[in-house]
Scaffold this motif. Structure first.
Motif, PDB file in Angstrom:
ATOM      1  N   GLY A  59       0.823  -1.215   0.000  1.00  8.57           N
ATOM      2  CA  GLY A  59       0.000   0.000   0.000  1.00  8.57           C
ATOM      3  C   GLY A  59       0.850   1.256   0.000  1.00  8.57           C
ATOM      4  N   ALA A  60       1.949   1.240   0.769  1.00 11.69           N
ATOM      5  CA  ALA A  60       2.841   2.402   0.821  1.00 11.69           C
ATOM      6  C   ALA A  60       3.496   2.643  -0.536  1.00 11.69           C
ATOM      7  CB  ALA A  60       3.895   2.210   1.909  1.00 11.69           C
ATOM      8  N   ILE A  61       3.900   1.578  -1.197  1.00 13.03           N
ATOM      9  CA  ILE A  61       4.513   1.717  -2.527  1.00 13.03           C
ATOM     10  C   ILE A  61       3.510   2.302  -3.522  1.00 13.03           C
ATOM     11  CG2 ILE A  61       5.431   0.423  -4.504  1.00 13.03           C
ATOM     12  CD1 ILE A  61       6.666  -1.513  -2.365  1.00 13.03           C
ATOM     13  N   LEU A  62       2.285   1.779  -3.512  1.00 17.22           N
ATOM     14  CA  LEU A  62       1.255   2.278  -4.433  1.00 17.22           C
ATOM     15  C   LEU A  62       0.896   3.735  -4.132  1.00 17.22           C
ATOM     16  CD1 LEU A  62      -1.047  -0.873  -4.573  1.00 17.22           C
ATOM     17  CD2 LEU A  62       0.546  -0.067  -6.338  1.00 17.22           C
ATOM     18  N   LEU A  63       0.780   4.074  -2.847  1.00 14.66           N
ATOM     19  CA  LEU A  63       0.464   5.455  -2.483  1.00 14.66           C
ATOM     20  C   LEU A  63       1.603   6.403  -2.834  1.00 14.66           C
ATOM     21  CD1 LEU A  63      -1.394   4.905   0.896  1.00 14.66           C
ATOM     22  CD2 LEU A  63      -2.370   5.831  -1.221  1.00 14.66           C
ATOM     23  N   THR A  64       2.830   5.924  -2.764  1.00 14.88           N
ATOM     24  CA  THR A  64       3.969   6.759  -3.152  1.00 14.88           C
ATOM     25  C   THR A  64       3.870   7.129  -4.628  1.00 14.88           C
ATOM     26  OG1 THR A  64       5.374   5.738  -1.472  1.00 14.88           O
ATOM     27  CG2 THR A  64       6.486   6.877  -3.270  1.00 14.88           C
ATOM     28  N   GLY A  65       3.516   6.173  -5.455  1.00 18.50           N
ATOM     29  CA  GLY A  65       3.317   6.463  -6.877  1.00 18.50           C
ATOM     30  C   GLY A  65       2.183   7.446  -7.099  1.00 18.50           C
ATOM     31  N   TYR A  66       1.092   7.257  -6.377  1.00 16.67           N
ATOM     32  CA  TYR A  66      -0.067   8.146  -6.490  1.00 16.67           C
ATOM     33  C   TYR A  66       0.312   9.574  -6.089  1.00 16.67           C
ATOM     34  CZ  TYR A  66      -4.840   9.836  -5.760  1.00 16.67           C
ATOM     35  OH  TYR A  66      -6.000  10.548  -5.816  1.00 16.67           O
ATOM     36  N   LEU A  67       1.022   9.702  -4.967  1.00 18.22           N
ATOM     37  CA  LEU A  67       1.426  11.027  -4.495  1.00 18.22           C
ATOM     38  C   LEU A  67       2.438  11.668  -5.438  1.00 18.22           C
ATOM     39  CD1 LEU A  67       1.721  10.268  -0.674  1.00 18.22           C
ATOM     40  CD2 LEU A  67      -0.092  11.563  -1.834  1.00 18.22           C
ATOM     41  N   GLY A  68       3.304  10.849  -6.035  1.00 19.32           N
ATOM     42  CA  GLY A  68       4.246  11.368  -7.020  1.00 19.32           C
ATOM     43  C   GLY A  68       3.533  11.933  -8.236  1.00 19.32           C
ATOM     44  N   GLY A  69       2.474  11.269  -8.652  1.00 22.89           N
ATOM     45  CA  GLY A  69       1.674  11.783  -9.761  1.00 22.89           C
ATOM     46  C   GLY A  69       1.009  13.100  -9.417  1.00 22.89           C
ATOM     47  N   ALA A  70       0.540  13.213  -8.203  1.00 23.70           N
ATOM     48  CA  ALA A  70      -0.076  14.475  -7.762  1.00 23.70           C
ATOM     49  C   ALA A  70       0.958  15.593  -7.743  1.00 23.70           C
ATOM     50  CB  ALA A  70      -0.695  14.295  -6.372  1.00 23.70           C
ATOM     51  N   MET A  71       2.155  15.277  -7.263  1.00 21.91           N
ATOM     52  CA  MET A  71       3.216  16.290  -7.254  1.00 21.91           C
ATOM     53  C   MET A  71       3.583  16.712  -8.677  1.00 21.91           C
ATOM     54  SD  MET A  71       5.668  14.872  -4.183  1.00 21.91           S
ATOM     55  CE  MET A  71       6.978  15.959  -4.633  1.00 21.91           C
ATOM     56  N   ALA A  72       3.675  15.752  -9.571  1.00 20.71           N
ATOM     57  CA  ALA A  72       4.006  16.068 -10.965  1.00 20.71           C
ATOM     58  C   ALA A  72       2.934  16.963 -11.586  1.00 20.71           C
ATOM     59  CB  ALA A  72       4.161  14.779 -11.772  1.00 20.71           C
ATOM     60  N   SER A  73       1.684  16.711 -11.252  1.00 24.84           N
ATOM     61  CA  SER A  73       0.592  17.549 -11.771  1.00 24.84           C
ATOM     62  C   SER A  73       0.729  18.978 -11.273  1.00 24.84           C
ATOM     63  CB  SER A  73      -0.759  16.972 -11.355  1.00 24.84           C
ATOM     64  OG  SER A  73      -0.960  15.720 -11.954  1.00 24.84           O
ATOM     65  N   HIS A  74       1.087  19.125  -9.998  1.00 25.10           N
ATOM     66  CA  HIS A  74       1.257  20.478  -9.442  1.00 25.10           C
ATOM     67  C   HIS A  74       2.466  21.188 -10.052  1.00 25.10           C
ATOM     68  CE1 HIS A  74      -1.957  20.840  -6.547  1.00 25.10           C
ATOM     69  NE2 HIS A  74      -1.762  19.572  -6.212  1.00 25.10           N
ATOM     70  N   VAL A  75       3.533  20.454 -10.325  1.00 23.83           N
ATOM     71  CA  VAL A  75       4.697  21.054 -10.989  1.00 23.83           C
ATOM     72  C   VAL A  75       4.294  21.538 -12.371  1.00 23.83           C
ATOM     73  CG1 VAL A  75       6.940  20.520 -12.041  1.00 23.83           C
ATOM     74  CG2 VAL A  75       6.460  19.772  -9.707  1.00 23.83           C
ATOM     75  N   ARG A  76       3.531  20.726 -13.081  1.00 25.73           N
ATOM     76  CA  ARG A  76       3.132  21.041 -14.455  1.00 25.73           C
ATOM     77  C   ARG A  76       2.333  22.335 -14.551  1.00 25.73           C
ATOM     78  NH1 ARG A  76      -1.191  20.039 -17.232  1.00 25.73           N
ATOM     79  NH2 ARG A  76      -2.123  18.614 -15.755  1.00 25.73           N
ATOM     80  N   ILE A  77       1.468  22.596 -13.575  1.00 22.14           N
ATOM     81  CA  ILE A  77       0.646  23.807 -13.658  1.00 22.14           C
ATOM     82  C   ILE A  77       1.225  24.985 -12.873  1.00 22.14           C
ATOM     83  CG2 ILE A  77      -1.465  22.498 -14.084  1.00 22.14           C
ATOM     84  CD1 ILE A  77      -2.292  23.245 -11.157  1.00 22.14           C
ATOM     85  N   GLY A  78       2.394  24.770 -12.248  1.00 23.16           N
ATOM     86  CA  GLY A  78       3.054  25.875 -11.551  1.00 23.16           C
ATOM     87  C   GLY A  78       2.422  26.228 -10.217  1.00 23.16           C
ATOM     88  N   SER A  79       1.937  25.247  -9.480  1.00 22.31           N
ATOM     89  CA  SER A  79       1.365  25.494  -8.152  1.00 22.31           C
ATOM     90  C   SER A  79       2.440  25.986  -7.197  1.00 22.31           C
ATOM     91  CB  SER A  79       0.760  24.201  -7.589  1.00 22.31           C
ATOM     92  OG  SER A  79      -0.344  23.789  -8.338  1.00 22.31           O
ATOM     93  N   PRO A  80       2.037  26.668  -6.129  1.00 22.00           N
ATOM     94  CA  PRO A  80       3.017  27.094  -5.127  1.00 22.00           C
ATOM     95  C   PRO A  80       3.802  25.887  -4.590  1.00 22.00           C
ATOM     96  CG  PRO A  80       0.893  28.112  -4.710  1.00 22.00           C
ATOM     97  CD  PRO A  80       0.684  27.099  -5.790  1.00 22.00           C
ATOM     98  N   LEU A  81       5.110  26.053  -4.454  1.00 22.98           N
ATOM     99  CA  LEU A  81       5.997  24.937  -4.132  1.00 22.98           C
ATOM    100  C   LEU A  81       5.725  24.325  -2.757  1.00 22.98           C
ATOM    101  CD1 LEU A  81       8.466  23.199  -4.892  1.00 22.98           C
ATOM    102  CD2 LEU A  81       9.887  24.967  -3.842  1.00 22.98           C
ATOM    103  N   PHE A  82       5.808  25.122  -1.706  1.00 20.68           N
ATOM    104  CA  PHE A  82       5.776  24.555  -0.358  1.00 20.68           C
ATOM    105  C   PHE A  82       4.388  24.159   0.126  1.00 20.68           C
ATOM    106  CE2 PHE A  82       9.737  26.996  -0.471  1.00 20.68           C
ATOM    107  CZ  PHE A  82      10.614  25.977  -0.138  1.00 20.68           C
ATOM    108  N   THR A  83       3.353  24.777  -0.398  1.00 20.26           N
ATOM    109  CA  THR A  83       2.001  24.462   0.071  1.00 20.26           C
ATOM    110  C   THR A  83       1.291  23.420  -0.766  1.00 20.26           C
ATOM    111  OG1 THR A  83       1.135  26.333  -1.186  1.00 20.26           O
ATOM    112  CG2 THR A  83       1.644  26.712   1.151  1.00 20.26           C
ATOM    113  N   HIS A  84       1.510  23.424  -2.072  1.00 21.93           N
ATOM    114  CA  HIS A  84       0.784  22.513  -2.948  1.00 21.93           C
ATOM    115  C   HIS A  84       1.674  21.419  -3.528  1.00 21.93           C
ATOM    116  CE1 HIS A  84      -1.901  25.927  -2.706  1.00 21.93           C
ATOM    117  NE2 HIS A  84      -2.858  25.229  -3.283  1.00 21.93           N
ATOM    118  N   THR A  85       2.745  21.825  -4.195  1.00 20.77           N
ATOM    119  CA  THR A  85       3.597  20.868  -4.898  1.00 20.77           C
ATOM    120  C   THR A  85       4.232  19.869  -3.944  1.00 20.77           C
ATOM    121  OG1 THR A  85       4.027  22.515  -6.601  1.00 20.77           O
ATOM    122  CG2 THR A  85       5.524  20.628  -6.499  1.00 20.77           C
TER     123      THR A  85
END
Length: 137
Positions: A82-108
């Protein structure tokens, strides 16, 4: 220097801190998955702003994925999976925030913070993970 191994007991305070950290992650991710199942307008609007469209089907699918992975994390025999799968999921969320230029410390980096809590809580409460990832002291 000694290496923490499976033969070394996990102290009660460490185990409780691990349970609390894991519990916070589980509660947050279950709520996150649940609001995606509904899905409320805030969910579809946010997905649209992130470039995924306002698809209720995608929101529900992400909700199911979040809940399934979180349940796997919460069950001790499947917690590492579960931790491995959630790590991938959270990495995808971070990549999405990087792509749209979200604030670094609060969102990305929020996915990183959650991932550190997820793995830290698991490491503190699971002897098998301590054997797999031994920190020296």
């Amino acid at each position: 220097m000694t290496t923490i191994t499976a033969t070394m007991p996990v102290s009660k305070p460490a185990r409780w801190v691990g349970r609390i950290l894991s519990g916070l992650v589980i509660v947050f991710l279950m709520l996150d998955g649940a609001i995606k199942l509904v899905p409320w307008p805030v969910v579809t609007d946010t997905m649209d702003k992130m470039g995924y469209g306002s698809s209720e089907t995608l929101a529900r699918s992400l909700g199911v994925i979040t809940i399934v992975c979180t349940v796997l994390y919460s069950i001790p025999p499947t917690s590492i999976l579960g931790a491995i799968l959630l790590t991938g999921y959270l990495g995808g969320a971070m990549a999405s925030h990087v792509r749209i230029g979200s604030p670094l410390f609060t969102h990305t980096l929020f996915g990183l913070y959650l991932g550190l809590m997820l793995w830290g809580g698991l490491w503190l409460r699971d002897r098998n993970l301590r054997t797999l990832i031994p920190f020296q002291r």
